[in-house]
Design an enzyme around this catalytic site. Structure first.
Site, mmCIF file in Angstrom:
data_model
loop_
_atom_site.group_PDB
_atom_site.id
_atom_site.type_symbol
_atom_site.label_atom_id
_atom_site.label_comp_id
_atom_site.label_asym_id
_atom_site.label_seq_id
_atom_site.Cartn_x
_atom_site.Cartn_y
_atom_site.Cartn_z
ATOM 1 N N ASN A 10 25.342 -25.852 -14.232
ATOM 2 C CA ASN A 10 24.651 -26.025 -15.502
ATOM 3 C C ASN A 10 23.171 -25.754 -15.243
ATOM 4 O O ASN A 10 22.493 -26.556 -14.614
ATOM 5 C CB ASN A 10 24.862 -27.450 -16.024
ATOM 6 C CG ASN A 10 24.044 -27.742 -17.276
ATOM 7 O OD1 ASN A 10 23.529 -26.836 -17.925
ATOM 8 N ND2 ASN A 10 23.917 -29.014 -17.617
ATOM 9 N N TRP A 11 22.719 -24.603 -15.701
ATOM 10 C CA TRP A 11 21.339 -24.187 -15.405
ATOM 11 C C TRP A 11 20.300 -24.959 -16.203
ATOM 12 O O TRP A 11 19.116 -24.926 -15.881
ATOM 13 C CB TRP A 11 21.186 -22.688 -15.667
ATOM 14 C CG TRP A 11 21.835 -21.813 -14.646
ATOM 15 C CD1 TRP A 11 22.778 -22.176 -13.713
ATOM 16 C CD2 TRP A 11 21.599 -20.408 -14.445
ATOM 17 N NE1 TRP A 11 23.148 -21.097 -12.962
ATOM 18 C CE2 TRP A 11 22.439 -19.988 -13.382
ATOM 19 C CE3 TRP A 11 20.783 -19.471 -15.057
ATOM 20 C CZ2 TRP A 11 22.462 -18.670 -12.924
ATOM 21 C CZ3 TRP A 11 20.807 -18.155 -14.612
ATOM 22 C CH2 TRP A 11 21.636 -17.763 -13.547
ATOM 23 N N LYS A 12 20.724 -25.608 -17.287
ATOM 24 C CA LYS A 12 19.805 -26.336 -18.170
ATOM 25 C C LYS A 12 18.714 -25.368 -18.674
ATOM 26 O O LYS A 12 18.983 -24.188 -18.832
ATOM 27 C CB LYS A 12 19.249 -27.574 -17.464
ATOM 28 C CG LYS A 12 20.376 -28.444 -16.891
ATOM 29 C CD LYS A 12 19.924 -29.803 -16.435
ATOM 30 C CE LYS A 12 21.120 -30.586 -15.903
ATOM 31 N NZ LYS A 12 20.758 -31.971 -15.569
ATOM 32 N N HIS A 95 26.780 -32.616 -23.428
ATOM 33 C CA HIS A 95 26.055 -33.069 -22.242
ATOM 34 C C HIS A 95 25.146 -34.235 -22.629
ATOM 35 O O HIS A 95 24.619 -34.282 -23.743
ATOM 36 C CB HIS A 95 25.220 -31.920 -21.656
ATOM 37 C CG HIS A 95 24.666 -32.215 -20.304
ATOM 38 N ND1 HIS A 95 23.519 -32.949 -20.123
ATOM 39 C CD2 HIS A 95 25.109 -31.900 -19.061
ATOM 40 C CE1 HIS A 95 23.272 -33.072 -18.827
ATOM 41 N NE2 HIS A 95 24.228 -32.453 -18.157
ATOM 42 N N GLU A 97 22.205 -34.905 -22.006
ATOM 43 C CA GLU A 97 20.864 -34.500 -22.456
ATOM 44 C C GLU A 97 20.902 -34.038 -23.910
ATOM 45 O O GLU A 97 19.950 -34.274 -24.662
ATOM 46 C CB GLU A 97 20.329 -33.389 -21.537
ATOM 47 C CG GLU A 97 19.975 -33.918 -20.158
ATOM 48 C CD GLU A 97 20.000 -32.875 -19.053
ATOM 49 O OE1 GLU A 97 19.841 -33.274 -17.888
ATOM 50 O OE2 GLU A 97 20.196 -31.674 -19.344
ATOM 51 N N GLU A 167 29.932 -37.371 -15.929
ATOM 52 C CA GLU A 167 28.588 -37.401 -15.348
ATOM 53 C C GLU A 167 27.919 -38.730 -15.661
ATOM 54 O O GLU A 167 27.453 -38.937 -16.780
ATOM 55 C CB GLU A 167 27.725 -36.270 -15.931
ATOM 56 C CG GLU A 167 28.145 -34.891 -15.513
ATOM 57 C CD GLU A 167 27.009 -33.883 -15.689
ATOM 58 O OE1 GLU A 167 26.693 -33.189 -14.722
ATOM 59 O OE2 GLU A 167 26.423 -33.820 -16.786
ATOM 60 N N GLY A 173 20.104 -35.861 -11.842
ATOM 61 C CA GLY A 173 18.736 -35.511 -11.478
ATOM 62 C C GLY A 173 17.953 -36.631 -10.822
ATOM 63 O O GLY A 173 16.752 -36.527 -10.628
ATOM 64 N N SER A 213 24.006 -35.078 -9.456
ATOM 65 C CA SER A 213 23.425 -34.934 -8.117
ATOM 66 C C SER A 213 24.455 -34.529 -7.060
ATOM 67 O O SER A 213 24.443 -35.024 -5.935
ATOM 68 C CB SER A 213 22.692 -36.227 -7.700
ATOM 69 O OG SER A 213 21.660 -36.531 -8.616
ATOM 70 N N GLY A 234 24.055 -29.458 -11.394
ATOM 71 C CA GLY A 234 22.772 -29.177 -12.036
ATOM 72 C C GLY A 234 21.823 -28.454 -11.110
ATOM 73 O O GLY A 234 21.979 -27.259 -10.839
#
Length: 249
Positions: A10-12, A95, A97, A167, A173, A213, A234
């Protein structure tokens, strides 16, 4: 039949189109494997150049989000038709976020999941608890609620092809990783929940990832667990180390 592992990056909100191409060129030889499905979920603007760069490799390009309408006055959104026309096969939905910053709810996640299936796109459905929820002992209850609402109206045949990504929000992160036991416990509970909604065969077929992570050092033990079928990665997905995670054995 053993479930095939699926390892997705997941490149975000990272990588310009030219940076995306350069990263894929770097990673192509490092993520080559016939043992697992490899997916790069990239920002919308990177999808087309990423598709071109990944041609001839084992890399599948996915999207990080999708709207639940076909088209219309939804400025800034990406429709399922746009994704399928570009060749996208996977989309991350719900997700943490997206839920935290962009007001996504269990209900909008469900709408997106249904729409993805309607268009033949495999949803990577995210679920996960906060640190407070874990400390209060409601993790399993909360995850079951997220999973049940996400799969509302989804057929057993569709669910069997879905991917669920567990997650824990407190591990994204932060450098904190759920212990292997914690990750396996929740992924097993997700599989049991799918079994309750549908049947044992659907539960046995659905692929469940762990995310939060994930690193080259933690991947082998995590992915060896009976109910963990790969990872949603991530930060490490943007580095050569992603090759070590994909080839974790």
């Amino acid at each position: 039949m053993a479930r095939r592992k699926i390892i997705a990056g997941n490149w975000k909100m990272n990588m310009t189109p030219s940076e995306a191409v350069a990263l894929i060129e770097t990673l192509k030889p490092l993520v080559a494997t016939e043992e697992a499905d490899v997916v790069f979920c990239v920002p919308a603007i990177d999808i087309i150049p990423a598709m071109e760069a990944a041609k001839g490799s084992n890399i599948c390009i996915g999207a990080e989000n999708m709207y639940f309408e076909e088209k219309g006055a939804y400025t800034g959104e990406i429709s399922p038709n746009m994704l399928t026309d570009a060749g996208v096969k996977y989309v991350i939905i719900g997700h943490s976020e997206r839920r935290q910053y962009f007001a996504e709810t269990d209900e909008t996640v469900n709408k997106k999941v249904l729409k993805a299936f309607e268009h033949g796109i495999t949803p990577i459905i995210c679920c996960g608890e906060t640190l407070t929820q874990r400390e209060q002992g409601v993790t399993i209850d909360f995850i079951r609620q997220q999973v049940k609402i996400a799969l509302l109206g989804v057929s057993a045949e569709q669910a069997a092809t879905a991917v669920i990504a567990y997650e824990p929000i407190w591990a994204i992160g932060t450098g904190k990783v759920a212990t292997t036991e914690q990750a396996q416990e929740v992924c097993a509970a997700i599989r049991a929940c799918v079994g309750e909604i549908y049947d044992d065969a659907t539960a046995a077929a659905i692929r469940i990832q762990y995310g939060g992570s994930v690193s080259a050092s933690s991947a082998p033990e995590l992915f060896a667990q009976p109910d963990i079928d790969g990872g949603l990665v991530g930060g490490a997905a943007l580095k050569p180390d992603f090759g070590k995670i994909v080839n974790y054995k």
